[in-house]
Design a protein around this motif. Structure first.
Motif, mmCIF file in Angstrom:
data_model
loop_
_atom_site.group_PDB
_atom_site.id
_atom_site.type_symbol
_atom_site.label_atom_id
_atom_site.label_comp_id
_atom_site.label_asym_id
_atom_site.label_seq_id
_atom_site.Cartn_x
_atom_site.Cartn_y
_atom_site.Cartn_z
ATOM 1 N N UNK A 1 0.850 -1.187 0.000
ATOM 2 C CA UNK A 1 0.000 0.000 0.000
ATOM 3 C C UNK A 1 0.890 1.242 0.000
ATOM 4 N N UNK A 2 0.437 2.310 -0.660
ATOM 5 C CA UNK A 2 1.213 3.551 -0.713
ATOM 6 C C UNK A 2 2.627 3.244 -1.226
ATOM 7 N N UNK A 3 2.712 2.540 -2.335
ATOM 8 C CA UNK A 3 3.974 1.975 -2.799
ATOM 9 C C UNK A 3 4.995 3.031 -3.173
ATOM 10 N N UNK A 4 4.548 4.194 -3.650
ATOM 11 C CA UNK A 4 5.477 5.266 -3.985
ATOM 12 C C UNK A 4 6.463 4.850 -5.057
ATOM 13 N N UNK A 5 7.735 5.167 -4.817
ATOM 14 C CA UNK A 5 8.790 4.821 -5.779
ATOM 15 C C UNK A 5 9.246 3.380 -5.642
ATOM 16 N N UNK A 6 8.685 2.637 -4.690
ATOM 17 C CA UNK A 6 8.981 1.214 -4.585
ATOM 18 C C UNK A 6 10.085 0.839 -3.623
ATOM 19 N N UNK A 7 10.529 1.760 -2.767
ATOM 20 C CA UNK A 7 11.636 1.447 -1.866
ATOM 21 C C UNK A 7 11.345 0.320 -0.904
ATOM 22 N N UNK A 8 10.158 0.353 -0.279
ATOM 23 C CA UNK A 8 9.798 -0.699 0.665
ATOM 24 C C UNK A 8 9.700 -2.041 -0.041
ATOM 25 N N UNK A 9 9.068 -2.060 -1.195
ATOM 26 C CA UNK A 9 8.892 -3.308 -1.946
ATOM 27 C C UNK A 9 10.211 -3.855 -2.461
ATOM 28 N N UNK A 10 11.069 -2.953 -2.919
ATOM 29 C CA UNK A 10 12.362 -3.377 -3.435
ATOM 30 C C UNK A 10 13.174 -4.077 -2.346
ATOM 31 N N UNK A 11 13.154 -3.514 -1.142
ATOM 32 C CA UNK A 11 13.858 -4.137 -0.031
ATOM 33 C C UNK A 11 13.229 -5.450 0.389
ATOM 34 N N UNK B 1 9.505 16.084 -9.385
ATOM 35 C CA UNK B 1 8.752 14.870 -9.076
ATOM 36 C C UNK B 1 9.693 13.724 -8.699
ATOM 37 N N UNK B 2 10.840 13.664 -9.325
ATOM 38 C CA UNK B 2 11.815 12.635 -8.963
ATOM 39 C C UNK B 2 12.354 12.856 -7.553
ATOM 40 N N UNK B 3 12.635 14.103 -7.203
ATOM 41 C CA UNK B 3 13.106 14.408 -5.848
ATOM 42 C C UNK B 3 12.037 14.066 -4.817
ATOM 43 N N UNK B 4 10.791 14.338 -5.151
ATOM 44 C CA UNK B 4 9.681 13.986 -4.254
ATOM 45 C C UNK B 4 9.608 12.486 -4.042
ATOM 46 N N UNK B 5 9.720 11.723 -5.117
ATOM 47 C CA UNK B 5 9.661 10.265 -5.009
ATOM 48 C C UNK B 5 10.811 9.727 -4.148
ATOM 49 N N UNK B 6 12.003 10.254 -4.410
ATOM 50 C CA UNK B 6 13.168 9.781 -3.651
ATOM 51 C C UNK B 6 13.045 10.136 -2.178
ATOM 52 N N UNK B 7 12.620 11.364 -1.884
ATOM 53 C CA UNK B 7 12.522 11.793 -0.496
ATOM 54 C C UNK B 7 11.442 11.079 0.284
ATOM 55 N N UNK B 8 10.370 10.678 -0.383
ATOM 56 C CA UNK B 8 9.268 9.980 0.290
ATOM 57 C C UNK B 8 9.533 8.488 0.489
ATOM 58 N N UNK B 9 10.524 7.952 -0.186
ATOM 59 C CA UNK B 9 10.719 6.501 -0.223
ATOM 60 C C UNK B 9 11.229 5.944 1.104
ATOM 61 N N UNK B 10 10.887 4.707 1.343
ATOM 62 C CA UNK B 10 11.536 3.923 2.396
ATOM 63 C C UNK B 10 12.890 3.467 1.872
ATOM 64 N N UNK B 11 13.976 3.618 2.634
ATOM 65 C CA UNK B 11 15.259 3.089 2.158
ATOM 66 C C UNK B 11 15.166 1.586 1.908
ATOM 67 N N UNK B 12 15.417 1.122 0.699
ATOM 68 C CA UNK B 12 15.301 -0.307 0.411
ATOM 69 C C UNK B 12 16.148 -1.183 1.333
ATOM 70 N N UNK C 1 -2.404 -14.425 2.609
ATOM 71 C CA UNK C 1 -1.401 -13.372 2.410
ATOM 72 C C UNK C 1 -0.463 -13.311 3.612
ATOM 73 N N UNK C 2 0.829 -13.206 3.319
ATOM 74 C CA UNK C 2 1.802 -13.127 4.415
ATOM 75 C C UNK C 2 1.917 -11.734 5.011
ATOM 76 N N UNK C 3 1.814 -10.705 4.173
ATOM 77 C CA UNK C 3 2.145 -9.371 4.674
ATOM 78 C C UNK C 3 1.382 -8.280 3.939
ATOM 79 N N UNK C 4 0.864 -7.327 4.691
ATOM 80 C CA UNK C 4 0.444 -6.033 4.165
ATOM 81 C C UNK C 4 1.478 -5.029 4.652
ATOM 82 N N UNK C 5 2.031 -4.243 3.727
ATOM 83 C CA UNK C 5 3.112 -3.324 4.077
ATOM 84 C C UNK C 5 2.884 -1.977 3.437
ATOM 85 N N UNK C 6 3.274 -0.924 4.137
ATOM 86 C CA UNK C 6 3.168 0.410 3.558
ATOM 87 C C UNK C 6 3.412 1.499 4.579
ATOM 88 N N UNK C 7 3.498 2.705 4.082
ATOM 89 C CA UNK C 7 3.650 3.887 4.913
ATOM 90 C C UNK C 7 2.612 4.912 4.513
#
Length: 427
Positions: free
Chosen positions: A18-28, A321-332, A84-90
């Motif tokens: 949820x709230x996947x954004x640029x994909x940092x949480x998912x990538x990690x 928009x790229x800076x926004x995506x990067x700044x909002x991301x969870x560090x992978x 489902x094993x996990x629901x994840x998001x910020x």
């Protein structure tokens, strides 16, 4: 050296993002061994980023989490309730963010309309009944007077009473730099498992030896560099690496242009190459750091590096928009570390076995000596009319707005704190 490629573990768990954004949480989580079965992202630039980098991650058509809570069912993902094993998001952090205290409409907590996304997230927990819930967010999301924690705990208790589950929220504030991310980024990690058992959190690996900003971006040589903007940009060469505007106050080492603690921390804040980066902002104003030690804004690639993204990850959209995506991301990397610990807990793998696996997104130190910091230059002449004694902030607990200036300083061009904030947010 920075590891620009990583190995995806064999899929050991499934996740609804949820709230996947640029994909940092998912990538990690992917690097840890989770498979993203579906993700929800309403921002079109983020959605394009996800499509470009991971077309195999199914993006649900409804996109809006509040709509998904009413329409998406486990069968839509080929699952049954409880599979489902996990629901994840910020969820959106603005209602709970400390930075929002500078805005008149900030820090309203669950009274903020944007907090309805938290309601929807818990509704989806009830619909899917996953083995675990993982939340990454600003510290104020689960800690403090206006946090979402009371609502989440109450809602989980309702789900438990109705479905016989045992969800219990456990939250811990962590510094991402303690786990190898080259950025001091304080965040809260909230975890609730369906069986109610407390997960053993991963032990910090870099608390005493953090990865430096130099290690992340020191080898980058980009041709298209952003140019500093705004009235105060010319002061950046007059501030040492690792410092901010407070260097130009009565308690700093430079000339006095500002009152001590009368502006937000990130005002004219610069990176130090021998330390982790300061927290990246998602919507920085022209004077909002952290700035590069070369006295300019960071590039999108530098921001991704400081967030621990691999170089193969590319952001869609224009620069802001790229800076926004990067700044909002969870560090992978942070997501990978906690994802590994979560899989250890869910699958019953002994912790000592899991700890032997080196995170694939972990950075190392660059070879060779650090470049010496640039010389701190005198304050440019065009700011000389700002020199003089200034009142400091009245003290802890007095809030962000009391920034008193002498009438002569107001005539010299200084603005009120609320005006300054609106200018910063408008960039």
């Amino acid at each position: 050296m920075f590891e620009r490629r990583f190995t995806v573990q064999g899929h050991q768990g499934s996740v609804l993002s949820l709230f996947t954004g640029a994909g940092g949480l998912d990538l990690g989580l992917e690097a840890a061994g989770f498979e993203t079965r579906a993700c929800l992202e309403i921002d079109p630039f983020c959605a394009e980023t996800l499509q470009n980098n991971r077309p195999e991650w199914e993006q649900l058509k409804c996109r809006d989490v509040t709509v998904a809570a009413e329409t998406v069912k486990p069968k839509d993902l080929g699952l049954k309730v409880g599979d489902l094993d996990l629901i994840a998001g910020g969820p959106p952090c603005q209602p709970f963010s400390m930075a929002a205290q500078w805005a008149n409409t900030g820090r309203r907590g669950m009274d903020d309309d944007r907090a309805q996304t938290v309601v929807a997230m818990l509704d989806l927990v009830e619909v899917f009944q996953p083995r675990a819930l993982l939340i990454e967010n600003v510290a104020g999301f689960l800690r403090g007077e206006i946090s979402a924690s009371p609502f989440i705990r109450e809602r989980l208790a309702e789900i438990n009473a109705k479905h016989g589950t045992a969800y219990s929220l456990h939250a811990q504030i962590i510094d991402s730099a303690a786990y190898g991310v080259p950025q001091r980024r304080n965040r809260v990690i909230g975890i609730a498992t369906r069986d109610g058992k407390l997960m053993e959190l991963p032990v910090p690996t870099h608390a005493d030896a953090p990865i430096r900003a130099w290690d992340a971006i020191g080898d980058l040589a980009e041709a298209d560099l952003p140019v500093p903007q705004g009235n105060w940009a010319g002061l950046l060469p007059s501030i040492p690496e690792g410092s901010n505007y407070q260097y130009l106050t009565a308690r700093g080492g430079g000339e006095e242009l500002f009152g001590y603690r009368t502006r937000y921390w990130s005002f004219l804040l610069k990176l130090a190459r021998d330390q982790p980066a300061w927290t990246l902002a998602a919507s920085p104003g022209p004077s909002t750091g952290p700035f590069h030690w070369d006295n300019r804004p960071l590039t999108a690639r530098e921001s991704l590096r400081l967030q621990s993204f691999p170089d193969s990850w590319n952001l869609a959209g224009p620069f802001r928009q790229q800076i926004k995506q990067a700044g909002n991301a969870t560090p992978p990397l942070l997501a990978e570390v906690f994802g590994r610990a979560l899989l250890t807990h869910l699958n019953g793998v002994p912790a000592d076995v899991q700890e032997q696996v080196r995170p694939t997104l972990l950075l190392g130190q660059l070879e060779g000596p650090l470049r010496k910091p640039a010389e701190v230059l005198p304050v440019p002449e065009r700011y000389h009319d700002k020199k003089g004694a200034k009142k400091a902030h009245p003290g802890t607990g007095k809030g962000p707005k009391p920034r008193e200036v002498a009438p002569s300083q107001s005539r010299a061009g200084l603005v009120s704190s609320s005006d300054a904030v609106q200018q910063e947010l408008a960039w």
